[in-house]
Design a protein around this motif. Sequence first.
Motif, mmCIF file in Angstrom:
data_model
loop_
_atom_site.group_PDB
_atom_site.id
_atom_site.type_symbol
_atom_site.label_atom_id
_atom_site.label_comp_id
_atom_site.label_asym_id
_atom_site.label_seq_id
_atom_site.Cartn_x
_atom_site.Cartn_y
_atom_site.Cartn_z
ATOM 1 N N GLY A 436 34.739 11.927 86.696
ATOM 2 C CA GLY A 436 34.612 11.955 85.241
ATOM 3 C C GLY A 436 35.080 13.252 84.619
ATOM 4 O O GLY A 436 35.536 13.279 83.471
ATOM 5 N N TRP A 437 35.003 14.357 85.361
ATOM 6 C CA TRP A 437 35.424 15.657 84.838
ATOM 7 C C TRP A 437 36.919 15.725 84.612
ATOM 8 O O TRP A 437 37.386 16.560 83.822
ATOM 9 C CB TRP A 437 34.988 16.766 85.798
ATOM 10 N N MET A 438 37.707 14.867 85.275
ATOM 11 C CA MET A 438 39.159 14.909 85.104
ATOM 12 C C MET A 438 39.590 14.334 83.759
ATOM 13 O O MET A 438 40.738 14.521 83.345
ATOM 14 C CB MET A 438 39.868 14.161 86.233
ATOM 15 N N ASP A 439 38.705 13.629 83.065
ATOM 16 C CA ASP A 439 39.022 13.242 81.684
ATOM 17 C C ASP A 439 38.116 13.952 80.693
ATOM 18 O O ASP A 439 38.588 14.580 79.752
ATOM 19 C CB ASP A 439 38.986 11.725 81.513
ATOM 20 N N GLU A 440 36.804 13.930 80.902
ATOM 21 C CA GLU A 440 35.899 14.553 79.930
ATOM 22 C C GLU A 440 36.058 16.075 79.891
ATOM 23 O O GLU A 440 36.096 16.684 78.820
ATOM 24 C CB GLU A 440 34.443 14.188 80.238
ATOM 25 N N GLY A 441 36.157 16.694 81.056
ATOM 26 C CA GLY A 441 36.275 18.146 81.100
ATOM 27 C C GLY A 441 37.618 18.632 80.597
ATOM 28 O O GLY A 441 37.697 19.588 79.820
ATOM 29 N N PHE A 442 38.705 17.981 81.040
ATOM 30 C CA PHE A 442 40.034 18.372 80.578
ATOM 31 C C PHE A 442 40.151 18.170 79.072
ATOM 32 O O PHE A 442 40.750 18.980 78.363
ATOM 33 C CB PHE A 442 41.107 17.540 81.290
ATOM 34 N N ASN A 443 39.589 17.063 78.586
ATOM 35 C CA ASN A 443 39.644 16.773 77.157
ATOM 36 C C ASN A 443 38.841 17.794 76.351
ATOM 37 O O ASN A 443 39.296 18.289 75.318
ATOM 38 C CB ASN A 443 39.124 15.359 76.906
ATOM 39 N N THR A 444 37.647 18.125 76.821
ATOM 40 C CA THR A 444 36.836 19.120 76.106
ATOM 41 C C THR A 444 37.563 20.462 76.058
ATOM 42 O O THR A 444 37.483 21.194 75.061
ATOM 43 C CB THR A 444 35.467 19.268 76.790
ATOM 44 N N ASN A 492 22.304 15.950 82.890
ATOM 45 C CA ASN A 492 23.308 16.920 83.337
ATOM 46 C C ASN A 492 24.737 16.499 83.023
ATOM 47 O O ASN A 492 25.670 17.286 83.232
ATOM 48 C CB ASN A 492 23.198 17.144 84.855
ATOM 49 N N ILE A 493 24.939 15.282 82.555
ATOM 50 C CA ILE A 493 26.300 14.784 82.354
ATOM 51 C C ILE A 493 27.054 15.631 81.334
ATOM 52 O O ILE A 493 28.223 15.972 81.527
ATOM 53 C CB ILE A 493 26.267 13.297 81.961
ATOM 54 N N GLY A 494 26.398 16.003 80.234
ATOM 55 C CA GLY A 494 27.061 16.817 79.222
ATOM 56 C C GLY A 494 27.543 18.135 79.768
ATOM 57 O O GLY A 494 28.625 18.626 79.410
ATOM 58 N N ASN A 495 26.760 18.728 80.656
ATOM 59 C CA ASN A 495 27.136 20.011 81.253
ATOM 60 C C ASN A 495 28.200 19.834 82.329
ATOM 61 O O ASN A 495 29.274 20.439 82.279
ATOM 62 C CB ASN A 495 25.890 20.681 81.850
ATOM 63 N N SER A 496 27.936 18.983 83.297
ATOM 64 C CA SER A 496 28.780 18.912 84.492
ATOM 65 C C SER A 496 30.117 18.219 84.259
ATOM 66 O O SER A 496 31.103 18.552 84.916
ATOM 67 C CB SER A 496 28.024 18.204 85.625
ATOM 68 N N LEU A 497 30.168 17.242 83.340
ATOM 69 C CA LEU A 497 31.421 16.531 83.095
ATOM 70 C C LEU A 497 32.237 17.134 81.961
ATOM 71 O O LEU A 497 33.465 17.126 81.996
ATOM 72 C CB LEU A 497 31.151 15.062 82.768
#
Length: 654
Positions: A436-444, A492-497
Amino acid sequence: MNKILIFTTILFSVFQLHAQEREKQISIYDPQELFAPLQYPKGDNTTRTVLGFPTKNYWQNKVDYNIKASIDTLKKEITGVVVISYKNNSPNDLPYLWLQLDQNLFKKNSRGQSRMPATSRSRYGDANSDFEGGYVIKSVKILPTIKGGAVESADYLVDDTRMQLKLKTPLKSAGDNIVVQIEYSYAIPKYGADRFGILSSKNGNVYTIAQWYPRMCVFDDVRGWNTDPYLGASEFYLEYGDFDFSIAAPSNMIVVAGGELQNPGEVLTKDQISRLDKVATSNQVISIRTEEEVVNVKQQTTKSQQKTWHYSLKNARDVSWACSASFLWDAVKMNLPSGKKSMAMSLYPPESKGKNAWGRATEYVKGSIENYSKRWFEYPYPVAVNVASNVGGMEYPAIVFCSSQSETEGLFGVTDHEFGHTWFPMIVGSNERLYGWMDEGFNTFINSLADDDFNNGEYKNTDPSGEQVSYGVFSPYSESIFNTPDAMREENIGNSLYFKPAVALTLLRKYVLGEKRFDYAFRTYISQWAFKHPTPWDFFNTMNNASGEDLGWFWKSWFLKNYSLDQAIDSVQNITTGPLVTLINLQQMAMPVVLSYETQSGKKGTIQLPVEIWNNKKEFIVKIPVNELLRSATIDEDKILPDVDFKNNSWSTP
């Protein structure tokens, strides 16, 4: 999800954990653990290179969809027929196929509902809800691919949110095709796990419709069939193809979709068509459907009073749509770098109008799409549609659903975030179900740059200090971002992703590589994997090679492990022949060091030290290039890095 809300929530929830003073610690840092060569798994190395690029042998299966569906607003039900044309480009014969049935999440006995907490409501469902949803599969057939061929009933098995089709004859490798037809229906959830739903409005409900047809699972060169069940938190992994779809809805409704309308003359008024024609050359927002038209429309719900809206979308991984009698409709031309035409649109009920609310939504869409097209990769779709809904924020190709109650900075933030997803994962098609971090984190991360870009910084945010950031990313309850979203605690999803990977990429850009090297490497990753399926290792390899840095230590610290950062001044030998400052790395993460100092006479200076000072030792002695005593020395004086204890970053004379 709004990135400001994410950060505020993280900060509030963990601030107390770091409020107490920390006693001086003994270092737990192990240089060999951090700087040992990171072994990148190769998978099928005939399809992916060590550069992080797909090779000429890279293959990807293709799936095209033809869908005919209707909405019954009295029963709140979707009925449809989907014809799936699937092409096997892989080197493997396939004796069976797998499909995703995401609506089955809303069956009472689904795996996703079974894991809902009994005593509280989750974002993704409610264990105490009486709603019973899920697909009703009426028929599954194999259609002939040659003229005169016979229609066959399919041998299929439904298991939770997956369907397996067992083939009489394996689908041959290297280009064989199969055509599958599925008739289905399902009840529309009012709140569809924060991804779609039904918004009440005085002029008629707003229906936002997604995950509305059976979709093919991805068969790739890394895992084979990706059949992970849909549990709610982990999102989607989808093949690319072309979509042709028609929606029958009550004739008083506007149906809008992520795609290009093929029959405007059959469904729009002459005035609406004329206004849309003007949008093609207008940089000013034009009202396509006015409030007067909304108020005067008659309620019509019988089947004989339906219109069918025909849309298409090319080379996409999904399609979604929305409909309502209450829609106000605004649009404006978007100016893309190549000169290609595209339109920004917003649809919302009159309750959401206003210059501080959805009255500016189309302006936000235009600003977001034009900015990301210029910075990273050109927007590929003919429209970009923002729909006001009861969903906090959810993205699909060419269309997003955002909260009808959002205003000003909040509306810009959620609009920019959801359209940022165009690049991750709509263009760069990573596996959201696993990473999930490859879309949510990159996007953020790209959102943080957009704040500065939009309207000369109208919504520019003050960056949080490293001390504030550390409260979130290094809290005792934090988890590695490499976990799947389903395996994370929901809080933790808001933080980790979202937050932590965005912080990591920001520091990589500003503190490690510099903007030019980072931006070139990041654009290279996007262009190499546009409309393809990268893994985390493809991203790591691309960034390493395009930037010219072995960043294994960075990926390990921030992405693969759950390390924290605590760099400190251990001692100072304050001598006039050149003071000696001993630095110590107390935790397992390492970062470059910026050491500031001031002498007794008031002379100030800064020494920049690369991360390699930590690659074989826990302590490092720095000689200050002065011939007098020091008054003070400080690591990271501007508090950019998220150090867990800034009190031990400074030394000064009594």
